[in-house]
Design an enzyme around this catalytic site. Sequence first.
Site, PDB file in Angstrom:
ATOM      1  CG  HIS A 143      51.853  42.589  70.885  1.00  0.00           C
ATOM      2  ND1 HIS A 143      50.515  42.531  71.212  1.00  0.00           N
ATOM      3  CD2 HIS A 143      52.386  43.539  71.688  1.00  0.00           C
ATOM      4  CE1 HIS A 143      50.254  43.414  72.164  1.00  0.00           C
ATOM      5  NE2 HIS A 143      51.379  44.037  72.467  1.00  0.00           N
ATOM      6  CG  ASP A 192      48.453  39.961  70.225  1.00  0.00           C
ATOM      7  OD1 ASP A 192      49.542  39.422  70.494  1.00  0.00           O
ATOM      8  OD2 ASP A 192      48.201  41.157  70.481  1.00  0.00           O
TER       9      ASP A 192
END
Length: 321
Positions: free
Chosen positions: A76, A126
Site C-alpha cells: 500500500h 500487502d
Amino acid sequence: MVSSPTFQVSLTHPTSQEELYLAEWVCGKPAVTGKIFGGQNAPDRRWPWQASLLYHGKHICGAALIDAYWVISAAHCFQKSHEPSDYQVLLGYHQLQHPTEHSRQMTVYRVIVHNDFNKRYYMGSDIALLQLHLSVNFTSHILPACLPGPTMKLPLHSSCWITGWGMITEDGEVGIIDSEVCKMYFQSPDSSSSEYSIHEDMFCAGDLMTGKSICRGDSGGPLVCKLNGGTWFLMGLSSWSQACHYPIGPSVFTRLTYFSHWISEKRSTLPNPDPSFAPSQDKPPVLSDFSSLGTVHKPSTCITLVSLQTFLLLLIFLRIL
C-alpha cells in the site's frame, strides 16, 4: 559506556547466491541488545535492518533490509507510483533528522508489488519488494533481518517488536494476538459483512494494556521476533490498524511466512543490476519534515468501533494468556 566495535562485510559485485549466503550469515544479529520499555526511542544499532522509504525525497513508509540488494515493505506504500526512480531507501539512520557517517541513501532499481494486492479482500497480499541499484555493505549499523521459512511457527507468547518513525512509538514490544480474538475486534455491526477481516496472509499484534500499536509513518515497517536461540526474524510488515489514539486496538501485519515462496522466487530469478548503470548515490539527507504520505490504512470509524463489552472481554482474555 563501552561500545561494540564497528565491522564491515561486503563482496565486490556479488552473485545472487553469494548475497543470499552472506545475508543468512549475518542476519538478525544486531550489535546492541537489551530490552526497551514503553515505546522509547530505540538505541543506536538496535534495529540495523530498519529502513525509511522516501517518495520524491519525503518519508512515506518504513521498510526492512533483507539482503544486500533487497528491501521489503508494504504494497500500500506504492499506490502513488510503481516507478523506481520516484523512490529512495535510507539505511543506517538512528534519527531521520540526524544522519551520521553510518547512514546511506540508496537508489531503487526495481519495484515489485504483489499482483494480488487488495484484490481478493481488503489489504490482502500487502507486500512489495524493492531491488537496489547497488549492493549494500553490511556494518554494525546496517544489517539484514532474517527471513522465516514457510513452516516457521510464531508462538503466541513470542517476544516481538515493532519499529518505525510513527507518531507515538518508535519501537515497542508487542504480543501476538489470536486471529479469532482479533476478528472480534474488527467485527462489523452487520454480521453478514466481512469486508474488514483477518485472513491467512495476516496476523494481529499489539499491547492493549499499554497502547503500543502501529502509527502513521510506521506503515510497511518491520515486526521482528526473537526466535531460534536469539536471532531476530522478520515475521510481519505493518499493514493496517485503527486510528492511532486510545483506546488502542490490535494492529494487523502481513504474514511473511505466507509469502516465503514468493519472496524466494523473486530474489532468485531476478539478476542483480549492472552497477555501471547505477545513478549517483546522493548524500544521506536530513529529514526535518517526515509526516507520512503512506498512512496506515484502516477501516472507517463506524466499522472499527468495538462495544465496551467486547473490549472488556478482550482485556480479560489477554490477562489470562
